[in-house]
Scaffold this motif. Structure first.
Motif, short mmCIF file in Angstrom:
data_model
loop_
_atom_site.label_atom_id
_atom_site.label_comp_id
_atom_site.label_asym_id
_atom_site.label_seq_id
_atom_site.Cartn_x
_atom_site.Cartn_y
_atom_site.Cartn_z
N ALA A 70 -2.55 -9.52 1.83
CA ALA A 70 -2.83 -10.56 3.12
C ALA A 70 -2.03 -9.92 3.77
O ALA A 70 -1.01 -10.94 3.30
N VAL A 71 -2.98 -10.20 4.79
CA VAL A 71 -2.42 -10.26 5.65
C VAL A 71 -1.87 -11.35 6.56
O VAL A 71 -3.83 -11.90 6.86
N ARG A 72 -1.06 -12.80 6.90
CA ARG A 72 -1.71 -13.76 7.72
C ARG A 72 -1.16 -14.10 9.33
O ARG A 72 -0.74 -13.77 9.91
N PHE A 73 -2.68 -14.30 9.88
CA PHE A 73 -2.52 -14.50 11.12
C PHE A 73 -2.71 -15.94 11.77
O PHE A 73 -2.86 -16.70 11.29
N SER A 74 -2.78 -15.84 12.90
CA SER A 74 -2.42 -17.51 13.05
C SER A 74 -4.04 -17.73 13.51
O SER A 74 -4.26 -18.66 13.91
N SER A 75 -4.79 -17.27 13.68
CA SER A 75 -6.16 -17.55 14.99
C SER A 75 -7.60 -15.80 14.00
O SER A 75 -6.70 -14.58 13.99
N GLU A 76 -8.47 -15.90 13.93
CA GLU A 76 -8.93 -15.26 12.97
C GLU A 76 -9.31 -13.84 14.72
O GLU A 76 -9.70 -13.11 14.73
N GLU A 77 -9.81 -15.02 15.55
CA GLU A 77 -9.47 -13.64 16.47
C GLU A 77 -8.27 -12.45 16.85
O GLU A 77 -8.31 -11.45 16.74
N ASP A 78 -6.98 -12.88 16.29
CA ASP A 78 -5.98 -11.91 15.61
C ASP A 78 -6.14 -11.13 14.94
O ASP A 78 -6.32 -10.31 14.51
N ALA A 79 -6.77 -11.83 13.51
CA ALA A 79 -6.82 -11.00 12.22
C ALA A 79 -7.84 -10.12 12.57
O ALA A 79 -8.20 -8.63 12.72
N ARG A 80 -9.28 -10.34 13.62
CA ARG A 80 -10.21 -8.77 14.71
C ARG A 80 -9.88 -8.33 15.08
O ARG A 80 -10.07 -6.68 15.32
N ARG A 81 -8.76 -8.75 15.81
CA ARG A 81 -7.31 -7.58 17.34
C ARG A 81 -7.05 -6.65 15.91
O ARG A 81 -7.50 -5.30 16.54
N TRP A 82 -6.55 -6.82 15.18
CA TRP A 82 -5.65 -6.17 14.58
C TRP A 82 -6.83 -4.89 13.43
O TRP A 82 -7.16 -3.93 13.58
N ARG A 83 -8.04 -5.56 13.00
CA ARG A 83 -8.92 -4.87 12.07
C ARG A 83 -9.21 -3.79 12.93
O ARG A 83 -9.68 -2.55 12.30
N ASP A 84 -10.08 -4.04 14.11
CA ASP A 84 -10.25 -3.74 14.87
C ASP A 84 -9.87 -2.37 15.81
O ASP A 84 -10.51 -1.99 16.44
N SER A 85 -8.26 -2.83 15.47
CA SER A 85 -7.94 -1.96 16.44
C SER A 85 -7.24 -0.19 16.03
O SER A 85 -7.73 -0.33 14.84
N THR A 86 -7.20 0.19 17.27
CA THR A 86 -6.99 1.69 17.09
C THR A 86 -5.97 2.34 15.91
O THR A 86 -6.07 3.61 14.93
N GLN A 87 -4.76 1.81 15.85
CA GLN A 87 -3.87 2.00 15.30
C GLN A 87 -4.27 1.62 13.88
O GLN A 87 -3.93 2.43 12.98
N ARG A 88 -4.75 0.59 13.25
CA ARG A 88 -5.50 0.62 12.09
C ARG A 88 -6.56 1.50 11.56
O ARG A 88 -6.34 2.22 10.75
N LYS A 89 -7.21 1.72 12.74
CA LYS A 89 -8.55 2.77 12.20
C LYS A 89 -7.83 3.91 11.90
O LYS A 89 -7.91 5.02 10.99
N ASP A 90 -6.41 4.75 12.78
CA ASP A 90 -6.78 5.71 12.65
C ASP A 90 -5.08 5.98 11.29
O ASP A 90 -5.34 6.77 10.43
N LEU A 91 -4.75 4.88 11.16
CA LEU A 91 -3.98 4.24 9.67
C LEU A 91 -5.20 4.76 8.52
O LEU A 91 -4.23 5.16 7.47
#
Length: 195
Positions: A70-91
């Motif tokens: 469970a990773v907490r973010f201050s907004s849904e936009e921030d959570a989506r930014r992490w979900r869709d990031s190149t870093q996360r996809k590569d990992l």
């Protein structure tokens, strides 16, 4: 990660504040050491993203293989930014071979995270059950936590001043509920809660 029909396994909710990015991974036998090393790496990467507020990991029992993060973010936009990031996809691409199934991702706000079984399309439990469980968890903590802070307030009176002491007690209770108590209690009573 996509399934054969092209679905991402992500269940989305309307825009909210203070959200939890919840992931479930089922790790292949013999891959737990690699997964743990990868987990440290991805947690570090997530912590560098805007709005990141912390992470909680529920590790499997000895005979199990399911991790819940469970990773907490201050907004849904921030959570989506992490979900869709190149870093996360590569990992994710680097660990896919060590997972038994595709990952399941959900984004929840507030206490919805505690009362929604991951990957489930079932309705949330009735509000009275949520109220009862939440009260049963918080009630004893409101008696125990202030008593534990008492000696600290005696040694450092500035922390015991009105407002400051309330903030420290409240922050301690919330941390205990979110990170330690509520996930375990919900798991313990899940057969009744989701009935």
């Amino acid at each position: 990660m996509m399934d054969q029909e092209g679905n991402s396994g992500v269940q989305e909710y309307p825009e909210r504040k203070d959200v939890t990015f919840h992931v479930k991974h089922c790790v292949r036998p013999g891959a737990s050491a690699r997964y743990e090393a990868w987990l440290r790496e991805i947690i570090k990467a997530a912590s560098d993203f805007p709005g990141h507020q912390g992470v909680h990991i529920l590790r499997p029992q000895e005979s199990e293989s399911n991790y819940e993060i469970a990773v907490r973010f201050s907004s849904e936009e921030d959570a989506r930014r992490w979900r869709d990031s190149t870093q996360r996809k590569d990992l994710m691409a680097s660990i896919e071979k060590d997972l038994q199934e595709r990952e399941v991702i959900e984004i929840h706000s507030g206490i919805d995270f505690w009362f929604t079984p991951l990957g489930s399309t079932a309705k949330q439990p009735s509000r009275w059950k949520q109220w009862l469980i939440t009260t049963a968890v918080i009630w004893p903590l409101t008696m125990i936590v202030p008593a534990l802070w008492g000696p600290v307030f005696d040694i450092l009176p500035i922390l015991g001043t009105w407002g400051v002491s309330h903030g420290l007690v409240a922050a301690s209770i919330v941390a205990l509920v979110v990170y330690l108590v509520m996930p375990r209690v919900v798991r313990l009573v899940s057969s009744w809660l989701f009935r």
